[in-house]
Design an enzyme around this catalytic site. Structure first.
Site, short mmCIF file in Angstrom:
data_model
loop_
_atom_site.label_atom_id
_atom_site.label_comp_id
_atom_site.label_asym_id
_atom_site.label_seq_id
_atom_site.Cartn_x
_atom_site.Cartn_y
_atom_site.Cartn_z
N GLU A 26 -5.49 -2.38 13.99
CA GLU A 26 -5.98 -1.41 13.00
C GLU A 26 -7.32 -0.86 13.45
O GLU A 26 -8.18 -1.60 13.92
CB GLU A 26 -6.22 -2.06 11.62
CG GLU A 26 -4.99 -2.32 10.81
CD GLU A 26 -5.30 -2.95 9.45
OE1 GLU A 26 -6.39 -2.69 8.90
OE2 GLU A 26 -4.45 -3.71 8.97
N TYR A 38 -13.25 -2.01 12.25
CA TYR A 38 -13.66 -0.83 11.48
C TYR A 38 -15.12 -0.43 11.65
O TYR A 38 -15.45 0.75 11.59
CB TYR A 38 -13.37 -1.03 9.98
CG TYR A 38 -11.90 -0.92 9.66
CD1 TYR A 38 -11.33 0.31 9.35
CD2 TYR A 38 -11.07 -2.03 9.70
CE1 TYR A 38 -9.98 0.44 9.08
CE2 TYR A 38 -9.71 -1.93 9.43
CZ TYR A 38 -9.18 -0.69 9.12
OH TYR A 38 -7.83 -0.58 8.86
N GLU A 63 -5.50 1.95 -1.47
CA GLU A 63 -6.56 1.30 -0.70
C GLU A 63 -7.16 0.13 -1.51
O GLU A 63 -8.34 0.08 -1.79
CB GLU A 63 -7.60 2.35 -0.28
CG GLU A 63 -8.80 1.87 0.51
CD GLU A 63 -8.51 0.98 1.71
OE1 GLU A 63 -7.43 1.08 2.32
OE2 GLU A 63 -9.38 0.17 2.02
N TRP A 64 -6.31 -0.81 -1.88
CA TRP A 64 -6.70 -2.04 -2.57
C TRP A 64 -7.64 -1.74 -3.74
O TRP A 64 -7.31 -0.87 -4.54
CB TRP A 64 -7.29 -3.03 -1.56
CG TRP A 64 -6.32 -3.25 -0.40
CD1 TRP A 64 -6.54 -2.93 0.91
CD2 TRP A 64 -4.97 -3.78 -0.45
NE1 TRP A 64 -5.43 -3.25 1.68
CE2 TRP A 64 -4.46 -3.76 0.88
CE3 TRP A 64 -4.15 -4.27 -1.47
CZ2 TRP A 64 -3.17 -4.21 1.19
CZ3 TRP A 64 -2.86 -4.71 -1.15
CH2 TRP A 64 -2.40 -4.69 0.16
N ARG A 83 3.57 0.11 13.07
CA ARG A 83 3.32 -1.20 12.48
C ARG A 83 3.54 -1.13 10.98
O ARG A 83 2.92 -0.33 10.29
CB ARG A 83 1.88 -1.64 12.78
CG ARG A 83 1.49 -2.94 12.10
CD ARG A 83 0.11 -3.43 12.51
NE ARG A 83 -0.20 -4.68 11.83
CZ ARG A 83 -1.29 -4.89 11.08
NH1 ARG A 83 -2.20 -3.94 10.94
NH2 ARG A 83 -1.48 -6.04 10.49
N TRP A 128 -5.17 3.28 11.68
CA TRP A 128 -4.96 2.97 10.27
C TRP A 128 -5.38 4.18 9.47
O TRP A 128 -6.54 4.53 9.50
CB TRP A 128 -5.76 1.74 9.83
CG TRP A 128 -5.41 1.41 8.41
CD1 TRP A 128 -6.02 1.87 7.28
CD2 TRP A 128 -4.30 0.59 7.97
NE1 TRP A 128 -5.37 1.38 6.17
CE2 TRP A 128 -4.32 0.60 6.56
CE3 TRP A 128 -3.31 -0.14 8.64
CZ2 TRP A 128 -3.38 -0.09 5.81
CZ3 TRP A 128 -2.39 -0.82 7.88
CH2 TRP A 128 -2.43 -0.80 6.47
N ASN A 152 -8.30 -6.08 14.19
CA ASN A 152 -8.55 -4.96 13.29
C ASN A 152 -10.06 -4.69 13.30
O ASN A 152 -10.84 -5.57 12.92
CB ASN A 152 -8.12 -5.28 11.86
CG ASN A 152 -6.62 -5.50 11.72
OD1 ASN A 152 -5.85 -5.29 12.67
ND2 ASN A 152 -6.19 -5.92 10.54
N HIS A 165 0.83 -9.23 4.44
CA HIS A 165 -0.33 -8.34 4.33
C HIS A 165 -0.79 -8.34 2.87
O HIS A 165 -0.59 -7.37 2.13
CB HIS A 165 0.04 -6.94 4.82
CG HIS A 165 -1.14 -6.07 5.18
ND1 HIS A 165 -1.30 -5.47 6.42
CD2 HIS A 165 -2.23 -5.69 4.46
CE1 HIS A 165 -2.42 -4.76 6.43
NE2 HIS A 165 -3.00 -4.88 5.26
N GLN A 220 0.80 -1.22 0.00
CA GLN A 220 0.00 0.00 0.00
C GLN A 220 0.84 1.28 0.00
O GLN A 220 0.34 2.33 -0.39
CB GLN A 220 -0.96 0.00 1.20
CG GLN A 220 -2.01 -1.10 1.08
CD GLN A 220 -2.99 -1.12 2.24
OE1 GLN A 220 -2.72 -1.71 3.26
NE2 GLN A 220 -4.12 -0.46 2.08
N ASN A 274 -1.93 -10.95 8.20
CA ASN A 274 -2.96 -9.95 8.42
C ASN A 274 -4.27 -10.40 7.78
O ASN A 274 -4.31 -10.72 6.59
CB ASN A 274 -2.55 -8.62 7.78
CG ASN A 274 -3.57 -7.53 8.01
OD1 ASN A 274 -3.77 -7.10 9.15
ND2 ASN A 274 -4.24 -7.10 6.96
N GLU A 275 -5.32 -10.44 8.59
CA GLU A 275 -6.67 -10.67 8.10
C GLU A 275 -6.82 -11.86 7.15
O GLU A 275 -7.16 -11.69 5.97
CB GLU A 275 -7.21 -9.40 7.42
CG GLU A 275 -7.26 -8.22 8.37
CD GLU A 275 -7.86 -6.96 7.75
OE1 GLU A 275 -8.03 -6.93 6.53
OE2 GLU A 275 -8.17 -6.05 8.51
#
Ligand code: GBH
Length: 465
Positions: free
Chosen positions: A373, A307, A424-425, A73, A417, A305, A118, A16, A162-163
């Site tokens: 996050e 959101y 952003e993907w 991180r 984050w 994480n 990630h 990213q 990650n995730e």
């Protein structure tokens, strides 16, 4: 309210921010491939340059210091270190880059927390089957050992993966993340399974070979929305909510923290759905073998994480998926009192984080928790004076304080984050999560602090001891 050694951090991930996608011998990753394909990412954006942190690391360090962070991180690009994914070819320039980042952080009294994976698998390993192949387990373990060996004298906090939920579901079920596979109902469970096995194997490697000397801690970062029943008096809604949490948070946390195997409701839901579909053969949800390193106990802390939050209505059909498509049996709905701001999926619910933390304490045996996050984006007309996001950080951090003080949750740290606006993907650079604005039209990728960055710095000064 916050313990004296509380970690005040911010996060980023390699693909990213780094750019330098072909610099100094880096191999391609699945996100290089994916973002170069037409129609995958908003506006055909890609991470070829991104924030150019590969060249501009020192600018990032200035941002970190300006915020007064105690922790930072970052993630390592596997293909930058090991271009073909294996330790047979080590890219020394990659080693040098991460050595410098880690050394600079420590010199500034900032503690690094390093994520090994990630979302950016070396393309060479994808070509051999990627996360669907059982070979990935030892391939990941070799990479992890290499990192522990090379950086573990200085890095004491590690996140393996990650995730895994996002990799499994978005990468292999919906196809909206790399590698872009759409194999509903099957691939995601297989990928999730191999991710758990890879994580566990790396944790065992750390424990037996590196921990005695390095004395660090290793976990995996799980993402989950907070879910609650639309109608708390309706048993079906309550049960559907439990299934929803089992299918996101529980999928990866239950095996690691509670039983060594998947949540029972998850297995029974998948198996009964398989029957209905006339699916024969072994379960679509694989089983762990007794001959392999145990999954249970392979996390030294809980990395979360968070959101957003959702309400759950049983038996729905058209809403957002609660779980894997073919096993869907409920629908997520929004509470009208929750404002949607920034990116379209994010209802702003700071209290949801407090509730989720309490749930984690009760369900996973009161672990030490790092919120690895949490953040809030802006989209559209740029606002450097982003007062809404200031309120978001204030409110959210207050809820974390309440979780510690009122609910007795053992929260050890909070990572906003993200440090920087970044790739952003699938949303490309359209969605901005940074505490610093990055001007992507400027060759120098100038960083400018947002009002929310200043707000976070103030919060840190207030609570840091
Ligand atoms: C994190 O995932 C990632 O770790 C990080 O790299 C990323 O920058 C950050 O989110 C911000 O997005 O489109 O309605 O299907 C967070 C977990 C799960 C949040 C999927 C968004 C998509 C909802 N993500 N979810 S939807």
């Amino acid at each position: 309210m916050f313990p004296p050694d509380f970690a005040w951090g911010a996060g980023t991930s390699a693909y990213q921010i780094e750019g330098g996608w072909q610099a100094d011998g880096k191999g391609p990753s699945i996100w290089d491939t994916f973002s170069h394909e037409k129609g995958r990412v908003f506006g055909e954006h890609n991470g070829d340059v991104a924030c150019n942190s590969y060249e501009l690391w020192e600018k990032d360090l200035e941002c970190i210091q300006q915020l007064g962070l105690t922790h930072y991180r970052l993630s390592i690009s596997w293909a930058r270190l090991l271009p073909d994914g294996t330790t047979q070819h080590v890219n020394q320039k990659g080693v040098q880059y991460y050595n410098k980042v880690i050394d600079d952080l420590l010199a500034c009294n900032v503690t690094p927390i390093v994520t090994l994976y990630h979302f950016d698998l070396p393309q060479a390993l994808q070509d051999q089957g990627g996360w669907k192949s059982p070979d990935i387990v030892t391939q990941f373990d070799s990479y992890a050992r290499f990192c522990f060996q090379t950086f573990g004298d200085r890095v004491k906090l590690w996140i393996t993966i990650n995730e895994p939920y996002v990799c499994a579901k978005f990468g292999h079920e919906d196809g909206v993340h790399a590698p872009g596979l759409k194999e509903p109902g099957i691939a995601a469970y297989l990928v999730g399974h191999n991710m758990l096995r890879a994580h566990a194997m790396a944790w065992h490697s750390y424990s037996s070979t590196y921990r005695p000397k390095q004395k660090g801690a290793v976990s995996l970062a799980v993402n989950s929305d907070w879910l609650e029943p639309l109608n708390p008096d309706c048993n079906e809604d309550v049960a559907a909510t439990e299934r929803g949490l089992a299918f996101t948070l529980g999928w990866f946390s239950w095996p690691v923290f509670v039983t060594g195997d998947y949540p029972e409701v998850m297995r029974s839901a998948i198996d009964s759905q398989s029957k209905k579909m006339g699916y024969t053969g072994s379960s679509r949800l694989p089983s762990f073998s007794k001959d392999e390193p145990a999954i249970l106990g392979t996390a030294d802390f809980f990395a979360l994480n968070y959101y957003t939050s959702r309400k759950v209505k049983a038996g729905g059909g058209c809403g957002k998926m609660l779980c894997i498509k073919s096993d869907k049996d409920a629908e997520e709905v929004l509470d009208p009192s929750w404002p949607i701001c920034g990116v379209s999926w994010q209802a702003v619910v700071p209290l949801g984080l407090r509730k989720l933390l309490k749930y984690i304490k009760d369900t996973f045996n009161n672990p030490a928790v790092y919120i690895t996050e949490n953040g809030f984006s802006q989209v559209g007309q740029l606002q450097i004076e982003d007062v809404q996001r200031c309120a978001f950080y204030k409110d959210t951090i207050m809820e974390v304080g309440e979780a510690i003080e009122e609910d007795g949750v053992d929260v050890r740290g909070y990572f906003a984050w993200s440090l920087l606006d970044n790739f952003e993907w699938a949303d490309g650079f359209r969605v901005r999560f940074g505490l610093f604005h990055v001007d992507f039209s400027d060759a120098k990728r100038r960083r400018t602090i947002y009002r929310s960055g200043q707000e976070y710095a103030k919060i840190i000064t207030k609570y840091k001891q």
